[in-house]
Design a protein around this motif. Sequence first.
Motif, PDB file in Angstrom:
ATOM      1  N   GLY A   3       0.627  -1.210  -0.095  1.00  0.00           N
ATOM      2  CA  GLY A   3      -0.089   0.003  -0.135  1.00  0.00           C
ATOM      3  C   GLY A   3       0.708   1.457  -0.043  1.00  0.00           C
ATOM      4  O   GLY A   3       1.467   1.314  -0.896  1.00  0.00           O
ATOM      5  N   SER A   4       0.156   2.386   0.826  1.00  0.00           N
ATOM      6  CA  SER A   4       0.682   3.373   0.594  1.00  0.00           C
ATOM      7  C   SER A   4       2.573   3.400   1.250  1.00  0.00           C
ATOM      8  O   SER A   4       3.105   4.450   1.759  1.00  0.00           O
ATOM      9  CB  SER A   4       0.094   4.200   1.575  1.00  0.00           C
ATOM     10  OG  SER A   4       0.299   3.797   3.522  1.00  0.00           O
ATOM     11  N   ARG A   5       3.119   2.051   2.076  1.00  0.00           N
ATOM     12  CA  ARG A   5       4.113   1.647   2.387  1.00  0.00           C
ATOM     13  C   ARG A   5       5.655   1.978   1.270  1.00  0.00           C
ATOM     14  O   ARG A   5       6.593   1.912   0.846  1.00  0.00           O
ATOM     15  CB  ARG A   5       4.089   0.677   3.489  1.00  0.00           C
ATOM     16  CG  ARG A   5       3.933   0.888   4.394  1.00  0.00           C
ATOM     17  CD  ARG A   5       4.396  -0.478   5.507  1.00  0.00           C
ATOM     18  NE  ARG A   5       2.891  -1.529   4.844  1.00  0.00           N
ATOM     19  CZ  ARG A   5       3.442  -2.689   5.743  1.00  0.00           C
ATOM     20  NH1 ARG A   5       4.184  -2.984   6.424  1.00  0.00           N
ATOM     21  NH2 ARG A   5       1.997  -3.412   4.915  1.00  0.00           N
ATOM     22  N   LEU A   6       4.971   1.679   0.431  1.00  0.00           N
ATOM     23  CA  LEU A   6       5.423   1.580  -1.532  1.00  0.00           C
ATOM     24  C   LEU A   6       6.010   2.627  -1.512  1.00  0.00           C
ATOM     25  O   LEU A   6       4.998   3.104  -2.336  1.00  0.00           O
ATOM     26  CB  LEU A   6       5.259   0.581  -1.970  1.00  0.00           C
ATOM     27  CG  LEU A   6       5.697  -0.515  -3.386  1.00  0.00           C
ATOM     28  CD1 LEU A   6       6.929  -1.082  -3.224  1.00  0.00           C
ATOM     29  CD2 LEU A   6       4.748  -1.384  -4.384  1.00  0.00           C
ATOM     30  N   THR A   7       6.947   2.796  -2.323  1.00  0.00           N
ATOM     31  CA  THR A   7       7.402   4.232  -3.258  1.00  0.00           C
ATOM     32  C   THR A   7       7.819   3.087  -4.693  1.00  0.00           C
ATOM     33  O   THR A   7       8.691   2.625  -4.488  1.00  0.00           O
ATOM     34  CB  THR A   7       8.009   5.284  -3.129  1.00  0.00           C
ATOM     35  OG1 THR A   7       7.896   5.407  -2.320  1.00  0.00           O
ATOM     36  CG2 THR A   7       8.867   5.709  -4.449  1.00  0.00           C
TER      37      THR A   7
END
Length: 415
Positions: free
Chosen positions: A240-244
Amino acid sequence: MPEHRIGKMLDEARKSSQIVKKAGQKAKEKAEIPAKREKTALVLSGGASRGAYELGVWQALRELGITIDMVCGTSIGAMNAYIVALGSYEKARDMWLDMKTEEVFDFDRVLQEGAGSFTGIRDILAKDFPEEEVRASKTDFGLCTVRLNEEASMDPKTWTPLYLWKKDIPEGKMMDYVLASCSCYPVVKPYDIDGTKYLDGGFYDYIPVRMALEAGADRIIAVNLEAVGWVQGEDIEKAGSRLTMIEPSAELGNIVVFDPANTRRIMRLGYLDTLKIYGAFDGHSFTFLKGSMDQRSLAAAERAGEIFDLDSGVLYSKQSYRQALLAAIEETRRLQDGQKLQSDLKKLWEKGVSWKAVKVGLENLGDHSRQTVFLGLCDTIKKQSAERTLKETPVRGAVSKDYNAALWAVKNGLV
């Protein structure tokens, strides 16, 4: 024949890669530099010679001051992860810039026999990046590979995927497991470790985000080299939002050819793409100094640069970009014979321009280069008022991008 099963597996992998593309689109909203108290993981995908791009990413992360607490990878990503864990950027850069295909694997045997083996890469890695230094590093290191069963069957149903951190790898065997993860059959035959054969980890997990998740990473920076491999989509979604997700803004080239000139190009591309992701520069296909380009017209300006093959490895200011584009346009003008094209476009306008007329007209100009067609559009636009052109020509789809780029070029006095 086992190859047909592998082929089917890779076809399915291509479909699952759309999940990765969605993650990459989210990253373009500009990532945030992780807070120091957060545990940050770097996850590197497979892609053979395209791995030089990951060195450029690493360079940018170093300059941004992002501390990597753990790094893991698959295939060439496993090799790069091993090097990142050790921390010797300069040695890694020099190794990549010197690397040639014959130093990695015997490509002639691939052509003759259908599968090759590694040549000098193991000795190079062992000499410049010793295992004991990786084990002593504060940065944890992990990889993904695939173990074949006792009969070394090439049936994917019998394979066992392995996620290994350095603590899981026997002493003295780390380099073997790195190369096992890189053994992309049929280009490279299965790698033997103590009588057991292993395959490229991309046959199960092309971007091992799962390892970072299970290790408790607060932030995950993943690099997708856009090569073929199986993507564990549920892990991408779970991050989710942890991933770049960092992806190349330009084509990286043939995955099995290690060419120093292309290595330098894509290393630079990885560096610039990463700095754009983190908001240090602007642009997508090209790289601009922060705030130097009007964001509303950026897409059209970049499209014009793509048409005239401007160098994507250059850091542009507004002025230098226009100068480079103007020089390319003038050179094309000098070389082209545009009389027939101008006549054809004039006929289109005389008939009354519509979306259909423009689309059909452009499709019928296949004997002209894309640059010539673009310049023809610019000449036609100059003969009309911009307001009337936009109103009477509701262009859409791929043609609209070239058309909008032509409008931008005219408004900026480049033609």
